[in-house]
Design an enzyme around this catalytic site. Sequence first.
Site, PDB file in Angstrom:
ATOM      1  N   ALA A  12       0.824  -1.216   0.000  1.00  0.00           N
ATOM      2  CA  ALA A  12       0.000   0.000   0.000  1.00  0.00           C
ATOM      3  C   ALA A  12       0.852   1.257   0.000  1.00  0.00           C
ATOM      4  O   ALA A  12       0.440   2.296   0.519  1.00  0.00           O
ATOM      5  CB  ALA A  12      -0.921  -0.002   1.221  1.00  0.00           C
ATOM      6  N   ALA A  13       2.044   1.183  -0.607  1.00  0.00           N
ATOM      7  CA  ALA A  13       2.949   2.327  -0.569  1.00  0.00           C
ATOM      8  C   ALA A  13       2.818   3.245  -1.773  1.00  0.00           C
ATOM      9  O   ALA A  13       3.304   4.381  -1.750  1.00  0.00           O
ATOM     10  CB  ALA A  13       4.398   1.836  -0.469  1.00  0.00           C
ATOM     11  N   THR A  82       7.333  -3.602  -6.659  1.00  0.00           N
ATOM     12  CA  THR A  82       6.754  -4.578  -5.738  1.00  0.00           C
ATOM     13  C   THR A  82       7.825  -5.428  -5.057  1.00  0.00           C
ATOM     14  O   THR A  82       7.698  -5.772  -3.877  1.00  0.00           O
ATOM     15  CB  THR A  82       5.776  -5.482  -6.494  1.00  0.00           C
ATOM     16  OG1 THR A  82       6.452  -6.071  -7.623  1.00  0.00           O
ATOM     17  CG2 THR A  82       4.572  -4.689  -7.000  1.00  0.00           C
ATOM     18  N   ASP A 106      -4.792  -2.650  -3.845  1.00  0.00           N
ATOM     19  CA  ASP A 106      -5.841  -2.117  -4.717  1.00  0.00           C
ATOM     20  C   ASP A 106      -6.672  -3.224  -5.367  1.00  0.00           C
ATOM     21  O   ASP A 106      -7.216  -3.049  -6.452  1.00  0.00           O
ATOM     22  CB  ASP A 106      -5.225  -1.223  -5.795  1.00  0.00           C
ATOM     23  CG  ASP A 106      -4.254  -1.969  -6.701  1.00  0.00           C
ATOM     24  OD1 ASP A 106      -4.006  -3.166  -6.453  1.00  0.00           O
ATOM     25  OD2 ASP A 106      -3.741  -1.355  -7.664  1.00  0.00           O
ATOM     26  N   ASN A 173      -1.619 -12.326 -14.330  1.00  0.00           N
ATOM     27  CA  ASN A 173      -1.113 -12.373 -12.960  1.00  0.00           C
ATOM     28  C   ASN A 173      -1.943 -11.418 -12.100  1.00  0.00           C
ATOM     29  O   ASN A 173      -2.001 -10.219 -12.366  1.00  0.00           O
ATOM     30  CB  ASN A 173       0.364 -11.971 -12.953  1.00  0.00           C
ATOM     31  CG  ASN A 173       0.957 -11.994 -11.556  1.00  0.00           C
ATOM     32  OD1 ASN A 173       0.309 -12.376 -10.592  1.00  0.00           O
ATOM     33  ND2 ASN A 173       2.222 -11.578 -11.462  1.00  0.00           N
ATOM     34  N   ARG A 332     -36.522  12.063   8.752  1.00  0.00           N
ATOM     35  CA  ARG A 332     -35.170  12.410   9.202  1.00  0.00           C
ATOM     36  C   ARG A 332     -34.782  11.594  10.438  1.00  0.00           C
ATOM     37  O   ARG A 332     -35.604  10.880  11.012  1.00  0.00           O
ATOM     38  CB  ARG A 332     -35.100  13.915   9.464  1.00  0.00           C
ATOM     39  CG  ARG A 332     -35.225  14.740   8.181  1.00  0.00           C
ATOM     40  CD  ARG A 332     -35.347  16.223   8.469  1.00  0.00           C
ATOM     41  NE  ARG A 332     -34.242  16.720   9.269  1.00  0.00           N
ATOM     42  CZ  ARG A 332     -34.218  17.936   9.818  1.00  0.00           C
ATOM     43  NH1 ARG A 332     -35.256  18.754   9.647  1.00  0.00           N
ATOM     44  NH2 ARG A 332     -33.191  18.336  10.532  1.00  0.00           N
ATOM     45  N   LYS A 350     -39.003  14.690  11.854  1.00  0.00           N
ATOM     46  CA  LYS A 350     -37.659  14.717  12.434  1.00  0.00           C
ATOM     47  C   LYS A 350     -37.747  14.466  13.934  1.00  0.00           C
ATOM     48  O   LYS A 350     -38.487  15.150  14.637  1.00  0.00           O
ATOM     49  CB  LYS A 350     -37.000  16.071  12.147  1.00  0.00           C
ATOM     50  CG  LYS A 350     -35.511  16.146  12.521  1.00  0.00           C
ATOM     51  CD  LYS A 350     -35.248  16.616  13.924  1.00  0.00           C
ATOM     52  CE  LYS A 350     -35.590  18.059  14.117  1.00  0.00           C
ATOM     53  NZ  LYS A 350     -35.225  18.524  15.500  1.00  0.00           N
ATOM     54  N   HIS A 362     -50.269  14.970   3.827  1.00  0.00           N
ATOM     55  CA  HIS A 362     -49.623  15.895   2.897  1.00  0.00           C
ATOM     56  C   HIS A 362     -49.216  17.197   3.585  1.00  0.00           C
ATOM     57  O   HIS A 362     -49.858  17.674   4.514  1.00  0.00           O
ATOM     58  CB  HIS A 362     -50.532  16.232   1.704  1.00  0.00           C
ATOM     59  CG  HIS A 362     -51.996  16.140   1.994  1.00  0.00           C
ATOM     60  ND1 HIS A 362     -52.868  15.482   1.169  1.00  0.00           N
ATOM     61  CD2 HIS A 362     -52.734  16.585   3.035  1.00  0.00           C
ATOM     62  CE1 HIS A 362     -54.087  15.536   1.681  1.00  0.00           C
ATOM     63  NE2 HIS A 362     -54.028  16.196   2.814  1.00  0.00           N
ATOM     64  N   ALA A 422     -59.148  24.521  11.519  1.00  0.00           N
ATOM     65  CA  ALA A 422     -58.288  24.940  10.411  1.00  0.00           C
ATOM     66  C   ALA A 422     -57.850  26.384  10.601  1.00  0.00           C
ATOM     67  O   ALA A 422     -58.619  27.244  11.031  1.00  0.00           O
ATOM     68  CB  ALA A 422     -59.028  24.783   9.094  1.00  0.00           C
TER      69      ALA A 422
END
Length: 621
Positions: A12-13, A82, A106, A173, A332, A350, A362, A422
């Site tokens: 990982a270098a 490598t 990788d 490979n 949320r 929320k 609605h 209302a």
Amino acid sequence: MAERDLAVAILAAGKGTRMRSQLPKVLHKLGSLSLIERLLRTVLTLKPQRCLVIVGYEQEQVRRALQEYPVEFVEQAQQLGTGHAVQQLLPVLENFQGDLLVVNGDVPLLRAETLQALLERHRQVQPDVTLLSAQVADPYGYGRVFCDAQQRILELVEERDCTPAQRQNRRINSGVYCFHWPALARVLPRLGRNNAQQEYYLTEAVKLLDTAIALDAEDAREIVGINDRRQLAQAYQILQDRLKEAWMEAGVTFVDPDSVSLEETVELAPDVVIEPQTHLRGVCRIGPRTRLGPGSWIESSTIGSDCHILYSVVSHSQIGDRVWVGPYAHVRPHSQIGDGCRIGNFVEIKNAQIGSHTNAAHLAYLGDAKLGSQVNIGAGTIIANYDGQQKHFTEIGDRSKTGANSVLVAPLKIGSDVTIAAGSTIPARYPVPDDCLVIARAYPVVKPGWRPGSAAAGRPQPLPTGSLRVYPLRLLPGQDLKQELERFARQQPLQAGFVLSAVGSLSQATLRLADQTEDYLLSERLEILALSGSLCPDGVHLHLAVADAQGRTWGGHLRPGCLIYTTAEIVLADSLEYRFSRQPDPATGYLELHIEKVAEATPPSPQRADGTGVGIPSCPP
């Protein structure tokens, strides 16, 4: 099969130049995890005695990213290939006698089953090295592996060093090797740099070893390496295909798999249906027969059985059984929705607990709240939970209902079986008991000729009642009673005004009696007993009665100099059927009231709160 200790080395270098990024290549994300984390989690299933990560470019970032994992870091200060990377292990594994699994950082799609098969093959045959290879349709970019019929490796050639004929070989490979470490340690010092890149290749060590064999991976997709963003995207698609294929085998339907994405932490029950353009992230658990999408985003949430989440976002929340959410709803974090609820279009929830069989169909915002069962939230209902400094909580009892366009100002507790009319605004901390109707409305106001900044702007406005307009006023200490009423009559203007009621106190009063030319002054604190008369833009004609501390009463024409002591609460009315003016009267010699009938007005006729007749509607105090 010989059992030996196992060490793993992850390379990982490198910088990953083709990624065009300041982030080390191995830290780029594939789904929710970085490339190296995915690989590391796989190799740790082999239970190695040591796990070594070789770092170089931006190594501090890599060290921080992996600080929670049981790994050792080995520095490769110069990245010279490598082979050079593995040479850094010579002092670290000086007395190690087991096997070394070498993997590029990788290659995130390697499966534990493949590595286990490689390790078993290596220990069964006991060569110096066993290489993981694969047969691919397009070998471009990979080194080639040439073997005999017994899978003994004859030659390894890097892509850049291949002849045209060698490039036709489709066996590649993977960069995954299982070495017997003592054998590898003997040849590592002999590596040279006689190649196009002037680097130390690990493949050169394979050539120097006495025995080397290859094992093909069953699925060539899992050895895909990531060198650029295009390959990163391709690897993500492979990962998604792998996940969705597994879930389809388990009884989940993907209507359009290519448009759907999910993570390994998602759990789907049988007969779940995933519609197009739906995405699941984090730890999600979805119950049987639930339909997600189209067009939904589900993150770290639990959803019960027989639900439908349509064009909506659900994040860090819990949803019960038989719940409908959407379209275009937003659930949320920290929300809980009970069984049988409906959360409809353009509803935002929320940090709320919603009881069973509650509907918000609605256009509503329900934040920081607890709603009971069988509650109905009318369109446009808003819980005003923020006072500019902190959030406050609202509680609504079972079977309560809010009418359209209601505002509930937190903190607030509403009882059970309550109906909010209302258009009502319920103020913070207002007590709303069980089993009642609450009306809290502001009635229509018409301002003829009003424009921003005009003289009409900002005036007190009337409450309509029959053919009258009603104006409640409060005067403040020190104001002059007559002057304030004259100013108000001009500014409205009042068409045919008169006094309905008046209470308050004066610090002094100035009055005049009929046929007198001089005013008389009362210089003491007085209570207003009565105020009556008419008002119009031309002037006012008002009589005032007051009482002193001994109970004596005084009265007369209201004159300038009647000063408010604590308050004056006055209700004026203006008739829409008449027009008042003050005109000279030859008989008296004074400006007297002139009354003119105008066209009959037809204002709205509001009912009382109990609906029994015409009048000023009752509102909570």
